[in-house]
Write a protein that holds these residues in place. Sequence first.
Motif, mmCIF file in Angstrom:
data_model
loop_
_atom_site.group_PDB
_atom_site.id
_atom_site.type_symbol
_atom_site.label_atom_id
_atom_site.label_comp_id
_atom_site.label_asym_id
_atom_site.label_seq_id
_atom_site.Cartn_x
_atom_site.Cartn_y
_atom_site.Cartn_z
ATOM 1 N N SER A 35 0.578 -1.695 0.199
ATOM 2 C CA SER A 35 -0.328 0.153 -0.379
ATOM 3 C C SER A 35 1.241 1.061 -0.016
ATOM 4 C CB SER A 35 -0.923 -0.474 1.297
ATOM 5 O OG SER A 35 -0.359 0.330 2.841
ATOM 6 N N LYS A 36 1.641 1.327 0.738
ATOM 7 C CA LYS A 36 3.103 2.217 0.813
ATOM 8 C C LYS A 36 3.324 2.601 -0.313
ATOM 9 C CE LYS A 36 2.250 3.691 4.744
ATOM 10 N NZ LYS A 36 1.729 5.059 5.096
ATOM 11 N N SER A 37 4.075 1.566 -1.863
ATOM 12 C CA SER A 37 4.409 0.857 -2.569
ATOM 13 C C SER A 37 3.587 2.071 -3.928
ATOM 14 C CB SER A 37 4.743 0.316 -3.201
ATOM 15 O OG SER A 37 5.799 -0.711 -1.869
ATOM 16 N N THR A 38 2.313 1.809 -3.511
ATOM 17 C CA THR A 38 0.867 2.250 -4.856
ATOM 18 C C THR A 38 1.190 3.931 -4.054
ATOM 19 O OG1 THR A 38 -0.232 0.300 -4.403
ATOM 20 C CG2 THR A 38 -0.858 2.418 -4.986
ATOM 21 N N LYS A 39 1.403 3.995 -2.430
ATOM 22 C CA LYS A 39 1.137 5.599 -2.775
ATOM 23 C C LYS A 39 1.730 6.342 -2.964
ATOM 24 C CE LYS A 39 -2.367 5.475 1.950
ATOM 25 N NZ LYS A 39 -2.313 5.857 3.199
ATOM 26 N N GLN A 40 3.008 6.095 -3.022
ATOM 27 C CA GLN A 40 4.813 6.171 -3.901
ATOM 28 C C GLN A 40 4.503 6.834 -4.774
ATOM 29 O OE1 GLN A 40 8.432 4.373 -2.383
ATOM 30 N NE2 GLN A 40 9.280 5.542 -3.824
ATOM 31 N N ALA A 41 4.225 5.689 -5.652
ATOM 32 C CA ALA A 41 3.821 5.532 -7.085
ATOM 33 C C ALA A 41 2.706 7.017 -7.219
ATOM 34 C CB ALA A 41 3.479 4.134 -7.813
ATOM 35 N N LEU A 42 1.662 6.662 -7.115
ATOM 36 C CA LEU A 42 0.980 7.859 -7.202
ATOM 37 C C LEU A 42 1.310 9.209 -6.730
ATOM 38 C CD1 LEU A 42 -2.091 6.384 -5.575
ATOM 39 C CD2 LEU A 42 -1.901 6.706 -8.166
ATOM 40 N N GLN A 61 7.412 20.249 -4.772
ATOM 41 C CA GLN A 61 8.478 19.943 -3.279
ATOM 42 C C GLN A 61 7.641 19.045 -2.652
ATOM 43 O OE1 GLN A 61 10.344 23.728 -2.609
ATOM 44 N NE2 GLN A 61 12.202 22.676 -3.719
ATOM 45 N N GLY A 62 6.228 19.939 -2.555
ATOM 46 C CA GLY A 62 5.071 18.848 -1.399
ATOM 47 C C GLY A 62 5.076 17.050 -1.640
ATOM 48 N N TRP A 63 4.793 17.522 -3.295
ATOM 49 C CA TRP A 63 4.663 15.715 -3.810
ATOM 50 C C TRP A 63 6.209 14.965 -3.375
ATOM 51 C CZ3 TRP A 63 0.676 13.599 -3.143
ATOM 52 C CH2 TRP A 63 -0.846 14.625 -4.074
ATOM 53 N N GLN A 64 7.157 15.639 -3.394
ATOM 54 C CA GLN A 64 8.730 14.606 -3.206
ATOM 55 C C GLN A 64 8.769 14.751 -1.902
ATOM 56 O OE1 GLN A 64 10.812 13.912 -5.602
ATOM 57 N NE2 GLN A 64 11.878 12.714 -3.754
ATOM 58 N N VAL A 65 8.704 15.421 -0.957
ATOM 59 C CA VAL A 65 8.112 15.031 0.267
ATOM 60 C C VAL A 65 7.635 13.859 0.663
ATOM 61 C CG1 VAL A 65 7.644 16.060 2.586
ATOM 62 C CG2 VAL A 65 8.770 17.462 1.383
ATOM 63 N N LYS A 66 6.332 13.639 0.679
ATOM 64 C CA LYS A 66 5.264 12.360 0.709
ATOM 65 C C LYS A 66 6.126 11.488 -0.102
ATOM 66 C CE LYS A 66 1.044 14.981 1.087
ATOM 67 N NZ LYS A 66 -0.138 14.817 0.825
ATOM 68 N N VAL A 67 6.900 11.050 -1.388
ATOM 69 C CA VAL A 67 7.324 10.571 -2.033
ATOM 70 C C VAL A 67 8.814 9.920 -0.981
ATOM 71 C CG1 VAL A 67 9.232 9.294 -3.525
ATOM 72 C CG2 VAL A 67 6.902 11.258 -4.368
ATOM 73 N N THR A 68 9.616 10.792 -0.737
ATOM 74 C CA THR A 68 10.347 10.531 0.335
ATOM 75 C C THR A 68 10.084 9.938 1.703
ATOM 76 O OG1 THR A 68 12.043 12.008 -0.280
ATOM 77 C CG2 THR A 68 12.437 11.346 2.116
ATOM 78 N N ARG A 69 8.745 10.627 2.414
ATOM 79 C CA ARG A 69 8.351 10.118 3.277
ATOM 80 C C ARG A 69 7.841 8.285 3.231
ATOM 81 N NH1 ARG A 69 2.747 12.003 5.146
ATOM 82 N NH2 ARG A 69 2.567 9.697 4.344
ATOM 83 N N TYR A 70 7.151 8.222 1.799
ATOM 84 C CA TYR A 70 6.465 6.825 2.074
ATOM 85 C C TYR A 70 7.837 6.164 1.388
ATOM 86 C CZ TYR A 70 2.292 9.118 1.053
ATOM 87 O OH TYR A 70 0.877 9.103 1.301
ATOM 88 N N GLU A 71 8.788 5.787 1.179
ATOM 89 C CA GLU A 71 10.276 5.160 1.265
ATOM 90 C C GLU A 71 10.590 5.151 2.033
ATOM 91 O OE1 GLU A 71 12.762 2.897 -0.973
ATOM 92 O OE2 GLU A 71 11.391 4.105 -2.141
ATOM 93 N N GLN A 72 10.430 5.502 2.920
ATOM 94 C CA GLN A 72 11.197 5.241 4.616
ATOM 95 C C GLN A 72 10.248 4.619 4.789
ATOM 96 O OE1 GLN A 72 14.544 6.252 6.262
ATOM 97 N NE2 GLN A 72 13.641 4.788 7.863
#
Length: 168
Positions: free
Chosen positions: A55-62, A77-88
Amino acid sequence: MSTTGKIAVSTAAIATAGAIFAYMGGATQANAGLYKNNAAIKKTEASNQWNYFQSKSTKQALAEFARDTATDDGRRQGWQVKVTRYEQEKTEIQAAAKKLEDEASRWDAQSETQMHQHHRWAQATTVLQVSIALAAIALLTRKKWLERAMYGVAVAGVAIGALAALHI
């Protein structure tokens, strides 16, 4: 002591050993079941973690898609913060899932060890039961060779019990 008395006393001793072996066989079988159940629980927990990871992978992909299609830098930049958070988060979830899988493997191995020991106890019990049957036949027929066979089979049963006790 007469031959009949010796066989009777030996039979009582063999039956006592057989009862102990049967108890140990039951205990190891119960342990094996408990360990297998623990393994199943850990496997389910690991599966849950992998589902959470997905589910985190899906959220990261979105979030990556939204980042890549955003038209202004602020949103990007806002979306990049989320991408980074999901990866962690995925890294942490993956570590937890692997840990649970390792625990499940350890429980499975312990279950297999207990089942092997259970089989040894069951073999020992069965051989001692055969020895007791030979004792009864030896008493009825008064055949010396049956008496010797009874003692030999009893020794074999005790040896198998020793293997079980030694986890061999």
